[in-house]
Design a protein around this motif. Structure first.
Motif, mmCIF file in Angstrom:
data_model
loop_
_atom_site.group_PDB
_atom_site.id
_atom_site.type_symbol
_atom_site.label_atom_id
_atom_site.label_comp_id
_atom_site.label_asym_id
_atom_site.label_seq_id
_atom_site.Cartn_x
_atom_site.Cartn_y
_atom_site.Cartn_z
ATOM 1 N N LEU A 54 9.294 -16.784 22.804
ATOM 2 C CA LEU A 54 10.235 -17.664 21.982
ATOM 3 C C LEU A 54 11.258 -16.940 21.223
ATOM 4 N N GLU A 55 10.935 -16.116 20.401
ATOM 5 C CA GLU A 55 11.793 -15.288 19.688
ATOM 6 C C GLU A 55 12.788 -14.522 20.731
ATOM 7 N N GLU A 56 12.115 -13.999 21.776
ATOM 8 C CA GLU A 56 13.150 -13.252 22.718
ATOM 9 C C GLU A 56 14.217 -14.276 23.368
ATOM 10 N N ILE A 57 13.441 -15.429 23.627
ATOM 11 C CA ILE A 57 14.513 -16.525 24.101
ATOM 12 C C ILE A 57 15.786 -16.698 23.076
ATOM 13 N N ARG A 58 15.286 -16.994 21.991
ATOM 14 C CA ARG A 58 16.284 -17.148 20.907
ATOM 15 C C ARG A 58 17.222 -15.951 20.800
ATOM 16 N N ARG A 59 16.860 -14.944 20.799
ATOM 17 C CA ARG A 59 17.668 -13.671 20.751
ATOM 18 C C ARG A 59 18.790 -13.579 21.822
ATOM 19 N N SER A 60 18.246 -14.004 23.193
ATOM 20 C CA SER A 60 18.988 -14.160 24.232
ATOM 21 C C SER A 60 19.841 -14.990 24.075
ATOM 22 N N MET A 61 19.734 -16.142 23.354
ATOM 23 C CA MET A 61 20.762 -17.201 23.617
ATOM 24 C C MET A 61 21.815 -16.940 22.567
ATOM 25 N N MET A 62 21.571 -16.267 21.720
ATOM 26 C CA MET A 62 22.421 -15.655 20.367
ATOM 27 C C MET A 62 23.407 -14.566 21.175
ATOM 28 N N GLU A 86 27.642 -8.051 31.418
ATOM 29 C CA GLU A 86 26.722 -8.060 30.395
ATOM 30 C C GLU A 86 26.173 -9.507 30.232
ATOM 31 N N ILE A 87 26.925 -10.514 30.525
ATOM 32 C CA ILE A 87 26.750 -12.047 30.288
ATOM 33 C C ILE A 87 25.702 -12.397 31.679
ATOM 34 N N LYS A 88 26.085 -11.848 32.556
ATOM 35 C CA LYS A 88 25.367 -12.211 33.860
ATOM 36 C C LYS A 88 23.815 -11.537 33.752
ATOM 37 N N ALA A 89 23.712 -10.273 33.419
ATOM 38 C CA ALA A 89 22.551 -9.859 33.173
ATOM 39 C C ALA A 89 21.810 -10.291 32.122
ATOM 40 N N GLU A 90 22.490 -10.642 31.029
ATOM 41 C CA GLU A 90 21.387 -11.566 29.978
ATOM 42 C C GLU A 90 21.026 -12.709 30.405
ATOM 43 N N GLU A 91 22.027 -13.431 31.132
ATOM 44 C CA GLU A 91 21.510 -14.951 31.888
ATOM 45 C C GLU A 91 20.377 -14.476 32.740
ATOM 46 N N ALA A 92 20.295 -13.468 33.680
ATOM 47 C CA ALA A 92 19.260 -13.086 34.374
ATOM 48 C C ALA A 92 17.809 -12.966 33.677
ATOM 49 N N GLY A 93 17.897 -12.062 32.405
ATOM 50 C CA GLY A 93 16.786 -11.754 31.785
ATOM 51 C C GLY A 93 16.386 -13.172 31.306
ATOM 52 N N LEU A 94 17.126 -14.118 30.717
ATOM 53 C CA LEU A 94 16.684 -15.285 30.070
ATOM 54 C C LEU A 94 16.177 -16.230 31.046
ATOM 55 N N ASP A 95 16.811 -16.113 32.227
ATOM 56 C CA ASP A 95 15.894 -16.998 33.351
ATOM 57 C C ASP A 95 14.726 -16.765 33.423
ATOM 58 N N GLN A 96 14.456 -15.483 33.749
ATOM 59 C CA GLN A 96 12.851 -14.967 33.747
ATOM 60 C C GLN A 96 12.138 -15.449 32.526
ATOM 61 N N ARG A 97 12.652 -15.206 31.421
ATOM 62 C CA ARG A 97 11.787 -15.419 30.313
ATOM 63 C C ARG A 97 11.279 -16.810 30.225
ATOM 64 N N LEU A 98 12.667 -17.751 30.306
ATOM 65 C CA LEU A 98 12.183 -19.100 30.504
ATOM 66 C C LEU A 98 11.127 -19.548 31.487
ATOM 67 N N GLU A 99 11.285 -18.848 32.683
ATOM 68 C CA GLU A 99 10.463 -19.046 33.773
ATOM 69 C C GLU A 99 9.075 -18.706 33.539
ATOM 70 N N ASP A 100 8.928 -17.502 32.689
ATOM 71 C CA ASP A 100 7.552 -17.176 32.377
ATOM 72 C C ASP A 100 6.852 -17.996 31.415
ATOM 73 N N ALA A 117 15.182 -26.182 29.511
ATOM 74 C CA ALA A 117 15.953 -25.625 30.761
ATOM 75 C C ALA A 117 17.254 -26.391 31.453
ATOM 76 N N GLY A 118 17.262 -27.638 31.189
ATOM 77 C CA GLY A 118 18.396 -28.602 31.358
ATOM 78 C C GLY A 118 19.488 -28.252 30.796
ATOM 79 N N ASP A 119 19.122 -28.085 29.207
ATOM 80 C CA ASP A 119 20.387 -27.624 28.053
ATOM 81 C C ASP A 119 20.627 -26.210 28.346
ATOM 82 N N TYR A 120 19.821 -25.426 28.847
ATOM 83 C CA TYR A 120 20.334 -24.086 29.256
ATOM 84 C C TYR A 120 21.246 -24.083 30.296
ATOM 85 N N GLU A 121 21.201 -25.008 31.334
ATOM 86 C CA GLU A 121 21.863 -24.847 32.426
ATOM 87 C C GLU A 121 23.341 -25.357 31.992
#
Length: 266
Positions: A54-62, A86-100, A117-121
């Motif tokens: 969750l901390e990693e997800i929070r950091r990716s959002m920031m 960089e935004i696309k790469a960060e979004e890809a990493g965040l997608d994987q973190r949310l899925e995991d 997930a809906g708010d993130y989309e």
């Protein structure tokens, strides 16, 4: 009951009980270690890992928000393109973190994960609008999107992460409480078995002292008294033997005198 037991049984009984208590204490110690290890494993493997995710997800959002704002103030197209990558790469990493995280989350948190997930989309769509406005040099519109839709989506995403983090922290606190209870139970069990072991050892020493050492001492005292009486009897016999020898010598003298008198009379 102790009066009906033989000496061997009295000696063996505390030893057997001590062995049973030792075996029981070892089994309970192994069980306690297993419970402590299981609870600690749950805390480390599940709750602490979930908190880290969750901390990693929070950091990716920031980071996404920061990159989007950086795109607005970028001075050239090369920087804008790099920021978009960089935004696309960060979004890809965040997608994987949310899925995991969603895959490992318990059933009661799945609704919060779906809402997150809906708010993130929605946030991703708002970022696309922001980047497009920024790329078209519509700085005012980009700032409006950043302060409006992007900020609103980011706030909802942050709230969702906070709800998940609160739920994980509550479950971790419960697990720590169970771990403390297991520790206290183990401590009490160890103390009780230690006290029982000490009592059994004391009982064994008491039985040995009462039924082995005391009879031996009594027997030794009896033997010593008997030896003293025998010594006294032996001394008395010697004295009487000595007296008898003196009497025999006296009797021999009288017999000799009598023989001499008879000879004179003859």
């Amino acid at each position: 009951m102790m009066g009906t037991l033989t000496l061997l049984q009295r000696l063996v009984l505390p030893i057997v009980l001590l062995g049973l208590v030792t075996l029981l204490s070892n089994l309970l110690a192994v069980l306690s270690i297993h419970n402590v290890n299981a609870n600690a494993g749950v805390i480390v493997d599940q709750y602490m890992t979930s908190e880290a995710q969750l901390e990693e997800i929070r950091r990716s959002m920031m980071d996404l928000h920061r990159l989007a704002l950086s795109h607005i103030v970028a001075a050239d197209h090369g920087t804008m393109i790099r920021l978009v990558q960089e935004i696309k790469a960060e979004e890809a990493g965040l997608d994987q973190r949310l899925e995991d995280y969603t895959a490992s989350a318990p059933q009661e948190e799945q609704a919060t994960c779906r809402a997150l997930a809906g708010d993130y989309e929605a946030l991703k769509h708002a970022l696309v609008s922001l980047v497009c406005a920024s790329a078209d040099s519509k700085t005012q519109e980009a700032y409006a999107i950043a302060n409006g839709e992007v900020a609103s989506c980011s706030s909802r995403v942050e709230e969702g992460v906070d709800r998940l983090y609160t739920a994980v922290s509550a479950r971790a606190a419960e697990a720590r409480g169970r771990l403390s209870a297991v520790y206290v139970t183990s401590l009490i069990t160890s103390t009780v078995t230690l006290v029982l072991g000490i009592l059994l050892v004391a009982a064994a020493f008491r039985i040995i002292r009462k039924y082995v050492i005391a009879p031996i001492r009594e027997a030794m005292g009896t033997l010593q008294n008997s030896a003293e009486r025998i010594s006294g009897v032996v001394g008395e016999v010697r004295d009487r033997t000595r007296t008898s020898g003196d009497s025999i010598r006296s009797l021999s003298g009288v017999t000799g005198q009598l023989s001499a008198a008879l000879e004179e009379i003859a």
